[in-house]
Motif scaffolding. Structure first.
Motif, PDB file in Angstrom:
ATOM      1  N   UNK A  50       0.836  -1.199   0.000  1.00 33.75           N
ATOM      2  CA  UNK A  50       0.000   0.000   0.000  1.00 33.75           C
ATOM      3  C   UNK A  50       0.866   1.242   0.000  1.00 33.75           C
ATOM      4  N   UNK A  51       0.552   2.172  -0.896  1.00 36.16           N
ATOM      5  CA  UNK A  51       1.139   3.506  -0.887  1.00 36.16           C
ATOM      6  C   UNK A  51       0.143   4.432  -0.211  1.00 36.16           C
ATOM      7  N   UNK A  52       0.570   5.023   0.887  1.00 40.05           N
ATOM      8  CA  UNK A  52      -0.329   5.803   1.722  1.00 40.05           C
ATOM      9  C   UNK A  52       0.213   7.214   1.872  1.00 40.05           C
ATOM     10  N   UNK A  53      -0.675   8.186   1.739  1.00 34.13           N
ATOM     11  CA  UNK A  53      -0.260   9.571   1.918  1.00 34.13           C
ATOM     12  C   UNK A  53      -1.394  10.510   1.601  1.00 34.13           C
ATOM     13  N   UNK A  54      -1.252  11.783   1.957  1.00 35.73           N
ATOM     14  CA  UNK A  54      -2.303  12.754   1.664  1.00 35.73           C
ATOM     15  C   UNK A  54      -2.364  13.066   0.172  1.00 35.73           C
ATOM     16  N   UNK A  55      -3.398  13.772  -0.234  1.00 29.28           N
ATOM     17  CA  UNK A  55      -3.513  14.199  -1.626  1.00 29.28           C
ATOM     18  C   UNK A  55      -2.296  15.034  -2.001  1.00 29.28           C
ATOM     19  N   UNK A  56      -1.772  14.776  -3.209  1.00 37.51           N
ATOM     20  CA  UNK A  56      -0.611  15.518  -3.678  1.00 37.51           C
ATOM     21  C   UNK A  56       0.718  15.008  -3.181  1.00 37.51           C
ATOM     22  N   UNK A  57       0.732  13.846  -2.511  1.00 34.91           N
ATOM     23  CA  UNK A  57       1.984  13.334  -1.958  1.00 34.91           C
ATOM     24  C   UNK A  57       2.849  12.623  -2.995  1.00 34.91           C
ATOM     25  N   UNK A  58       2.272  12.276  -4.157  1.00 37.46           N
ATOM     26  CA  UNK A  58       3.048  11.623  -5.207  1.00 37.46           C
ATOM     27  C   UNK A  58       2.719  10.167  -5.434  1.00 37.46           C
ATOM     28  N   UNK A  59       1.809   9.617  -4.658  1.00 40.92           N
ATOM     29  CA  UNK A  59       1.539   8.182  -4.752  1.00 40.92           C
ATOM     30  C   UNK A  59       0.892   7.800  -6.087  1.00 40.92           C
ATOM     31  N   UNK A  60      -0.066   8.583  -6.567  1.00 47.35           N
ATOM     32  CA  UNK A  60      -0.690   8.269  -7.853  1.00 47.35           C
ATOM     33  C   UNK A  60       0.293   8.474  -9.005  1.00 47.35           C
ATOM     34  N   UNK A  61       1.182   9.457  -8.884  1.00 45.39           N
ATOM     35  CA  UNK A  61       2.209   9.649  -9.908  1.00 45.39           C
ATOM     36  C   UNK A  61       3.069   8.405 -10.042  1.00 45.39           C
ATOM     37  N   UNK A  63      -5.445   7.184   0.594  1.00 48.44           N
ATOM     38  CA  UNK A  63      -5.149   8.148   1.658  1.00 48.44           C
ATOM     39  C   UNK A  63      -5.813   7.702   2.958  1.00 48.44           C
ATOM     40  N   UNK A  64      -6.500   6.544   2.918  1.00 45.81           N
ATOM     41  CA  UNK A  64      -7.221   6.010   4.075  1.00 45.81           C
ATOM     42  C   UNK A  64      -6.298   5.071   4.842  1.00 45.81           C
ATOM     43  N   UNK A  65      -5.813   5.519   5.989  1.00 43.28           N
ATOM     44  CA  UNK A  65      -4.838   4.723   6.733  1.00 43.28           C
ATOM     45  C   UNK A  65      -5.415   3.409   7.223  1.00 43.28           C
ATOM     46  N   UNK A  66      -6.714   3.362   7.551  1.00 44.89           N
ATOM     47  CA  UNK A  66      -7.303   2.121   8.043  1.00 44.89           C
ATOM     48  C   UNK A  66      -7.299   1.052   6.953  1.00 44.89           C
ATOM     49  N   UNK A  67      -7.542   1.447   5.693  1.00 47.44           N
ATOM     50  CA  UNK A  67      -7.469   0.497   4.584  1.00 47.44           C
ATOM     51  C   UNK A  67      -6.064  -0.069   4.450  1.00 47.44           C
ATOM     52  N   UNK A  68      -5.087   0.830   4.439  1.00 54.27           N
ATOM     53  CA  UNK A  68      -3.709   0.389   4.264  1.00 54.27           C
ATOM     54  C   UNK A  68      -3.267  -0.531   5.389  1.00 54.27           C
ATOM     55  N   UNK A  69      -3.583  -0.170   6.625  1.00 53.44           N
ATOM     56  CA  UNK A  69      -3.136  -0.961   7.764  1.00 53.44           C
ATOM     57  C   UNK A  69      -3.834  -2.315   7.823  1.00 53.44           C
ATOM     58  N   UNK A  80       4.091   8.332   1.960  1.00 51.77           N
ATOM     59  CA  UNK A  80       4.620   9.379   1.096  1.00 51.77           C
ATOM     60  C   UNK A  80       4.131  10.748   1.551  1.00 51.77           C
ATOM     61  N   UNK A  81       4.987  11.749   1.341  1.00 49.20           N
ATOM     62  CA  UNK A  81       4.624  13.142   1.574  1.00 49.20           C
ATOM     63  C   UNK A  81       5.551  14.024   0.749  1.00 49.20           C
ATOM     64  N   UNK A  82       4.979  14.990   0.060  1.00 46.08           N
ATOM     65  CA  UNK A  82       5.792  15.918  -0.720  1.00 46.08           C
ATOM     66  C   UNK A  82       6.632  15.255  -1.781  1.00 46.08           C
ATOM     67  N   UNK A  83       6.146  14.128  -2.330  1.00 45.60           N
ATOM     68  CA  UNK A  83       6.883  13.428  -3.381  1.00 45.60           C
ATOM     69  C   UNK A  83       7.958  12.491  -2.882  1.00 45.60           C
ATOM     70  N   UNK A  84       8.162  12.409  -1.579  1.00 43.61           N
ATOM     71  CA  UNK A  84       9.206  11.560  -1.013  1.00 43.61           C
ATOM     72  C   UNK A  84       8.605  10.355  -0.305  1.00 43.61           C
ATOM     73  N   UNK A  85       9.316   9.247  -0.370  1.00 44.31           N
ATOM     74  CA  UNK A  85       8.938   8.034   0.347  1.00 44.31           C
ATOM     75  C   UNK A  85       9.612   8.094   1.713  1.00 44.31           C
ATOM     76  N   UNK A  86       8.811   8.315   2.765  1.00 41.61           N
ATOM     77  CA  UNK A  86       9.359   8.591   4.092  1.00 41.61           C
ATOM     78  C   UNK A  86       9.682   7.337   4.883  1.00 41.61           C
TER      79      UNK A  86
END
Length: 362
Positions: A38-49, A197-203, A212-218
């Protein structure tokens, strides 16, 4: 000799820029065959890219994407053996469920008899064998989602990409579909990359999660590690509820002091640090009930409580002005007596806190 299988998907130094905007920055990630990632992050974090780069709908500015060790940046989407399920399902309204599922096989020139066999099998996998003649308008949202999933699986992809596939469903149906998706993934053994972007789904669903946040994999880890040992302040705040508290270290980082109370750490810290405390790990007591002298506890005042059904989520204020969240179960001594201004004491085990370098130190 290395007998480990090649990663099903590998991002190697992948960056994607759109003019002055960097949507994805230097991502390095290996996803194993058969893994639910799962790629998890807020909108605009880069996951869909990242998903679009893998699917072939976009190209990296730097780095490369590989499948089973083969660079695929020059491959068109139809040569990548990747199934894709989007949030809006993208079903053809003038086609029946069976015709929608058959469409990718028809585009590949598969003979009619073989198409029919595969479509029947795919609809069976998603428990829609009896709805093949129905049009999308005659299906519920959950059934439409199953048709889209069957269409993505029907040609036997090596990798299945899912971009917010349950976002249009209500909570009860999302919970049901999570169980179904995991069942199907285990049954087929297909590699799944799931963007949400739903953490419960990912977990709940993933073997590993990438934040992900700001295009980076944290951080990349299994859900339990992500929750218990977040890599930084953003991950800690993004996953679940928590309190991040400023503390003062003592004895060279062997422990910390907060609001006059001291607690030793299982592992000393060599840098200035904050602590992360999850509300389920905090035990509250009435200040009228004394805590044993040798037990770590901090004095606090209740500022707000919210009833959750199974208990209460309580916000308390420590003597140094910091806020702390705590859970109070229904049978707790304080249940029914959580009025604002009540004096309490709070304690937690040293092994239950996560240590993070202070934001100024990261």
């Amino acid at each position: 000799m290395n007998d480990l299988p090649l990663p099903a998907v590998s991002f190697q130094g992948v960056t994607r820029r759109y003019g002055a905007v960097t949507a994805v920055r230097d991502v390095n990630l290996d996803i194993a065959p058969g893994e639910f990632f799962a790629l998890l992050g807020p909108s605009g974090s880069g996951k869909t890219t990242l998903l679009m780069l893998l699917a072939g709908f976009d190209q990296p500015s730097e780095g490369q994407v590989l499948m089973s060790g083969t660079p695929i940046s020059d491959f068109p989407p139809h040569r990548r053996r990747i199934g894709v399920v989007f949030q809006n399902y993208a079903l053809f309204p003038h086609m029946t469920a069976a015709e929608n599922v058959a469409y990718p096989l028809k585009m590949r020139g598969m003979p009619r008899d073989e198409r029919d066999k595969r479509v029947h099998a795919a609809l069976g996998i998603v428990s829609l064998s009896d709805r093949g003649a129905s049009y999308p308008s005659q299906l519920s949202g959950g059934q439409q989602q199953r048709v889209a999933l069957a269409r993505a699986l029907v040609f036997g992809p090596d990798v299945l990409l899912m971009d917010e596939p349950l976002g249009a469903l209500d909570r009860r149906l999302r919970d049901q579909m999570q169980i179904e998706l995991k069942r199907i993934q285990h049954e087929l053994g297909v590699t799944v990359i799931y963007v949400t972007h739903d953490q419960s789904e990912a977990m709940a669903m993933a073997d590993r999660v990438g934040i992900m946040s700001g295009g980076e994999l944290l951080q990349v880890a299994d859900p339990e590690t992500i929750y218990a040992s977040p890599a930084n302040h953003f991950v800690a705040r993004f996953i679940g509820e928590c309190s991040i508290l400023r503390v003062a270290s003592f004895d060279g980082g062997k422990g910390y002091e907060i609001s006059g109370a001291r607690q030793l750490l299982p592992t000393p810290s060599t840098v200035p640090f904050d602590i992360v405390v999850r509300p389920e790990n905090v035990v509250l007591r009435s200040a009228a009930n004394p805590t044993p002298m040798d037990q770590f506890c901090v004095s606090a005042t209740i500022r707000e409580s919210t009833y959750l059904g199974s208990g209460w989520r309580v916000s308390i204020e420590l003597e140094d002005g910091q806020s702390l969240l705590a859970n109070v179960p229904r049978r707790h001594e304080l249940a029914g007596n959580l009025s604002d201004g009540l004096k309490v004491s709070a304690t937690w085990e040293p092994t239950s806190v996560a240590i993070l370098p202070t934001e100024a130190s990261t």
